[in-house]
Design an enzyme around this catalytic site. Structure first.
Site, short mmCIF file in Angstrom:
data_model
loop_
_atom_site.label_atom_id
_atom_site.label_comp_id
_atom_site.label_asym_id
_atom_site.label_seq_id
_atom_site.Cartn_x
_atom_site.Cartn_y
_atom_site.Cartn_z
N GLU A 189 -8.60 53.15 65.92
CA GLU A 189 -8.53 51.69 65.90
C GLU A 189 -8.12 51.19 64.51
OE1 GLU A 189 -11.15 48.68 68.06
OE2 GLU A 189 -12.01 48.65 66.05
N ARG A 240 12.89 22.48 51.91
CA ARG A 240 12.03 21.49 51.25
C ARG A 240 12.51 21.25 49.82
NH1 ARG A 240 8.30 17.38 51.67
NH2 ARG A 240 6.66 17.54 50.09
N GLN A 267 10.25 29.22 40.17
CA GLN A 267 9.73 30.60 40.15
C GLN A 267 8.31 30.70 40.72
OE1 GLN A 267 10.27 31.92 36.08
NE2 GLN A 267 12.19 32.95 36.63
#
Lengths: 81, 377
Positions: free
Chosen positions: B240, B266, B277
């Site tokens: 798992e 944007r 940056q």
């Protein structure tokens, strides 16, 4: 050095066994005395696999194989064939 | 190491993405939507992918399964559904296939693969979480079987499960010794599924508590050897923790693409925010985590497929993927600014879902402990 001896050294040195080394006989109950718990088993397996170049399958993770140093020794010998 | 994909695998990956985009998007988070989606995933072959063909599966390699789950995570943002699928595949089906009797495999696996039956893994208890083998649920031999008493919590899929893989302790044992695994049908007298637990994230994944009150199970119920519960549990957990976060690679890729697009579109202070940056470096870190996580996962799947030891690597993968998923989800939210905090954008939910990955299948702290043991520390 035989397997039982190496396992005993491992428990004393790496598992920092708190009792007297003389207590740690081949038949000393490792699980009941909390020397080996479910996490420590994995450390033991990693040690055995590395030391003896063997593979211990999950199916071998049963108390009968890790209950005592003698049990572990028998397991290693059986897996090594 | 060879991670090159065949044409067949790449085609299957594309099919998984098309399937998920067509069938698993736009859900309302309701139990009805969960049931329909579960059945669709089963019909598509997700649940049976790693299971042998004899039991209704496809017998796919772990690399193929990892790639498939990654594709599912990329195209499906219902992380709760994917978590539930994973819980069944690795903590339910896998231990039955590996440790179950021929009768148990034949009885349960085909129905689990087809989606007609759901399984819950019942190990954790109110007083036994990370210390899983500190469990107190008891299994007392009686007549031709056992009597279970105790309680389990954090059981994924419990509210919808038809069968449970239950871990209980035989009398007069301690630690991991004496812990055994049992398959218990939901309609067994004495088994009670109680309240559904409401979680911070993974909200579509049902979770609940299970109680056993003098619950009689037959002698055929144990999975693996009596007292061999640690073997069953450890194998299931290793598999798992190896595979359960494969889908997060896809989630991280989806969120990176989305964040890159946002950073390009944007504009603030007269230019796309990706030109700053502070934003671009964050995106590079997301890319670096994604590719590192992907390689770690593929390497682990390759090790498993080739029969190599993988205990240490599975712990490392669990830690790295979960913490990368959290970090990158937070980065994605931050890049989107205030919009990232608005629920309808989905990024806040992604953070909540990601946080769970550091807890389930063994916390990050337990994984580090485990890795340290493998390193001989």
């Amino acid at each position: 050095m035989d397997v039982a001896h190496r396992v005993r050294d491992f428990i004393i040195e790496r598992r920092r066994f708190a009792g007297l080394p003389s207590v740690l006989s081949d038949d000393y109950a490792l699980i009941e005395n909390e020397v080996l718990d479910s996490m420590a088993i994995f450390e033991m397996i990693a040690f055995l696999e590395d030391e003896y170049d063997i593979r211990i399958e999950d199916e071998e993770l049963i108390p009968e194989n890790f209950g005592t140093i003698a049990d572990i020794s028998r397991l290693v010998h059986r897996v090594m064939g | 190491l060879d991670f090159s994909w065949s044409e067949e695998q790449l085609q299957f990956r594309s099919e998984v993405i098309r399937f998920a985009q067509r069938e698993l998007t736009g859900g309302d988070g309701s139990p009805e939507w969960f049931s329909k989606s579960w059945k669709k995933c089963a019909d598509f072959g997700i649940l049976g992918l790693p299971v042998a063909e004899d039991y209704g599966g496809a017998g796919a390699s772990n690399l193929t399964v990892a790639m498939t789950l990654e594709a599912l995570g990329y195209a499906c943002s219902d992380n709760g559904l994917i978590f539930s699928l994973n819980a069944q595949m690795w903590a339910g089906q896998y231990p039955i296939e590996r440790f179950g009797t021929a009768q148990q495999r034949a009885t349960y696996l085909p129905r689990l693969c087809s989606g007609d039956l759901i399984i819950g893994h019942a190990m954790s208890e109110p007083g036994a979480g990370s210390d899983a083998f500190g469990l107190t649920t008891s299994a007392r031999p009686e007549g031709d079987g056992f009597v279970l008493n105790g309680s389990k919590t954090f059981v994924t899929n419990a509210p919808v499960a038809g069968v449970f893989l239950v871990f209980a302790r035989l009398p007069d044992t301690q630690g991991f010794a004496g812990v055994s695994a049992f398959l218990v049908d939901r309609d067994t007298p004495g088994l009670h599924v109680t309240r559904a637990l409401q979680k911070m994230g993974l909200k579509t994944s049902p979770m609940g508590e299970v109680f056993f009150d003098d619950c009689h199970v037959p002698s055929q119920a144990p999975v693996g050897r009596l007292g061999g519960g640690m073997a069953v549990f450890s194998a299931a957990m290793e598999r798992e923790r190896s595979m359960i976060l494969a889908s997060t690679i896809g989630s991280m890729e989806r969120n990176l693409e989305r964040s890159l697009a946002h950073a390009s579109e944007r504009r603030q202070f007269g230019q796309p925010i990706g030109k700053f940056q502070a934003v671009s470096h964050r995106l590079v870190e997301m890319k670096l985590r994604l590719e590192t996580a992907r390689l770690l996962l593929y390497r682990l799947a390759w090790l498993i497929d080739n029969g190599e030891p993988s205990g240490l690597d599975s712990a490392l993968v669990k830690v790295y993927l979960s913490e990368s998923y959290v970090a990158s989800s937070l980065d994605a939210l931050q890049i989107h600014g205030g919009y990232g905090y608005i629920e309808e954008y989905g990024l806040a939910g992604e953070v909540s879902d990601a946080l769970a990955s550091r807890l389930y299948s063994g916390t990050s702290d337990i994984q580090r402990n485990l890795a340290a043991r493998y390193l001989g520390l």
